[in-house]
Design a protein around this motif. Sequence first.
Motif, PDB file in Angstrom:
ATOM      1  N   GLY A  83       0.821  -1.207   0.000  1.00  9.01           N
ATOM      2  CA  GLY A  83       0.000   0.000   0.000  1.00  9.01           C
ATOM      3  C   GLY A  83       0.852   1.252   0.000  1.00  9.01           C
ATOM      4  O   GLY A  83       2.065   1.206  -0.212  1.00  9.01           O
ATOM      5  N   CYS A 114      -1.522  -3.559   4.310  1.00 11.76           N
ATOM      6  CA  CYS A 114      -2.017  -2.234   4.694  1.00 11.76           C
ATOM      7  C   CYS A 114      -3.036  -1.721   3.666  1.00 11.76           C
ATOM      8  O   CYS A 114      -3.992  -2.403   3.338  1.00 11.76           O
ATOM      9  CB  CYS A 114      -0.840  -1.280   4.871  1.00 11.76           C
ATOM     10  SG  CYS A 114      -1.213   0.235   5.770  1.00 11.76           S
ATOM     11  N   THR A 115      -2.817  -0.522   3.121  1.00 12.54           N
ATOM     12  CA  THR A 115      -3.770   0.075   2.182  1.00 12.54           C
ATOM     13  C   THR A 115      -3.710  -0.545   0.801  1.00 12.54           C
ATOM     14  O   THR A 115      -4.438  -0.116  -0.104  1.00 12.54           O
ATOM     15  CB  THR A 115      -3.561   1.594   2.072  1.00 12.54           C
ATOM     16  OG1 THR A 115      -2.195   1.862   1.745  1.00 12.54           O
ATOM     17  CG2 THR A 115      -3.913   2.279   3.387  1.00 12.54           C
ATOM     18  N   ALA A 117      -5.048  -3.122   0.263  1.00 12.01           N
ATOM     19  CA  ALA A 117      -6.417  -3.633   0.140  1.00 12.01           C
ATOM     20  C   ALA A 117      -7.289  -2.698  -0.686  1.00 12.01           C
ATOM     21  O   ALA A 117      -8.215  -3.139  -1.369  1.00 12.01           O
ATOM     22  CB  ALA A 117      -7.030  -3.827   1.535  1.00 12.01           C
ATOM     23  N   THR A 133      -7.557  -4.137   6.593  1.00 15.82           N
ATOM     24  CA  THR A 133      -6.611  -3.092   6.244  1.00 15.82           C
ATOM     25  C   THR A 133      -6.217  -2.384   7.534  1.00 15.82           C
ATOM     26  O   THR A 133      -6.626  -2.797   8.620  1.00 15.82           O
ATOM     27  CB  THR A 133      -7.196  -2.112   5.208  1.00 15.82           C
ATOM     28  OG1 THR A 133      -6.140  -1.244   4.732  1.00 15.82           O
ATOM     29  CG2 THR A 133      -8.313  -1.264   5.804  1.00 15.82           C
ATOM     30  N   SER A 138      -9.947   1.295   7.972  1.00 12.08           N
ATOM     31  CA  SER A 138     -10.887   0.192   7.732  1.00 12.08           C
ATOM     32  C   SER A 138     -12.316   0.674   7.518  1.00 12.08           C
ATOM     33  O   SER A 138     -13.040   0.140   6.671  1.00 12.08           O
ATOM     34  CB  SER A 138     -10.830  -0.815   8.887  1.00 12.08           C
ATOM     35  OG  SER A 138     -11.238  -0.221  10.107  1.00 12.08           O
ATOM     36  N   THR A 164      -5.681 -10.378   2.828  1.00 12.22           N
ATOM     37  CA  THR A 164      -5.395  -8.966   3.082  1.00 12.22           C
ATOM     38  C   THR A 164      -4.925  -8.820   4.525  1.00 12.22           C
ATOM     39  O   THR A 164      -5.338  -9.566   5.398  1.00 12.22           O
ATOM     40  CB  THR A 164      -6.649  -8.101   2.859  1.00 12.22           C
ATOM     41  OG1 THR A 164      -7.751  -8.692   3.571  1.00 12.22           O
ATOM     42  CG2 THR A 164      -7.005  -8.026   1.384  1.00 12.22           C
TER      43      THR A 164
END
Length: 336
Positions: A83, A114-115, A117, A133, A138, A164
């Motif tokens: 991410g 992390c991001t 996702a 995440t 989230s 994830t």
Amino acid sequence: MNRKHADGGTLLVTVFVFPGVRLLDVTGPIEVFTSANEFGGRYRLTIVSADGDEVRTAAGTRLGVDAAVADAHGTSDVLVIPGGPDWDRMIRDEALLGAVRTLDARARRTVSVCTGAFLLAAAGLLEGRRAATHWRHSLRLAQLFPGVRVEHDAIFVRDGKVTTSAGVSAGIDLSLAVVEEHSGAEVARAVAKDLVVFMQRPGGQSQFSVRARAPHTRQEALRRVLDAIAEAPGTDHTLAAMARRAGISARHITRLFRDELGTTPARYVEQIRLEAAQAMLETGDDPMTAIARRTGFGSPESLRRAFVRNLQVTPGAFRARFRSTGSGGPDTVHVR
């Protein structure tokens, strides 16, 4: 699983990078898989970018790459999607999303850190799936992609071929679990020891210490009480004892806990004691009677009830989780 390929018995890990990627999201998994090779794992890593050019991370560090997405041939056993802090821009970059879809189609398993996702969700790869995440993002993931079932406290979640994970260092937890599935718990444990990390992290994303996440208070009397509880969880912390320590009435100390911390004195003490018991279970082999006595629960039964009530796991089961990453257990890993 212990799956090996005919081409030297190696497993291909492909790490996708892009401008603005978070450095630890990339290097954490790479360190786990390369370290696994020192202890019997057989991983071959390749780093790819959309166009084959090096990228500058969010930290300003330049990362070289091995190939462009179009030139990366073969099926990846593990595709890693990291991410970045600028995730809101990333999810509007169609070229980036197209590269993620292409790589995912050629992967046996896709994992995000992390991001990352958000990239998977924007690419349509999390629709109808459970996902995790970073705890700070989230809720936003759930709002932007209502078709994704977000597990807000999970360290990592596996749903089908996609896994994830939570924020930043959770990519290490996830990678250790992947190594355990491929090469067994002994290899994963050796890697964890080598990197000086937990085999399985003690807690979900809400694990941050009770004292650390408590709001700062300017009430000196309350600070004295909080410090005393943290320093010696196993001593007398009844309401009357706390009031004496603070030099105020029991009613006043109760009101301070409510107004400053949003909880009751008894609930706060239990959380601190629970945290202390978790630390003892994580790091030693003390009998439950000693742990219960030293943390203020008094008896193993009181300790057990507190664990089940708060963590939905017994103290014995909590301790056992430090013998494994939990990869053979539930697909959602809260690792409390």
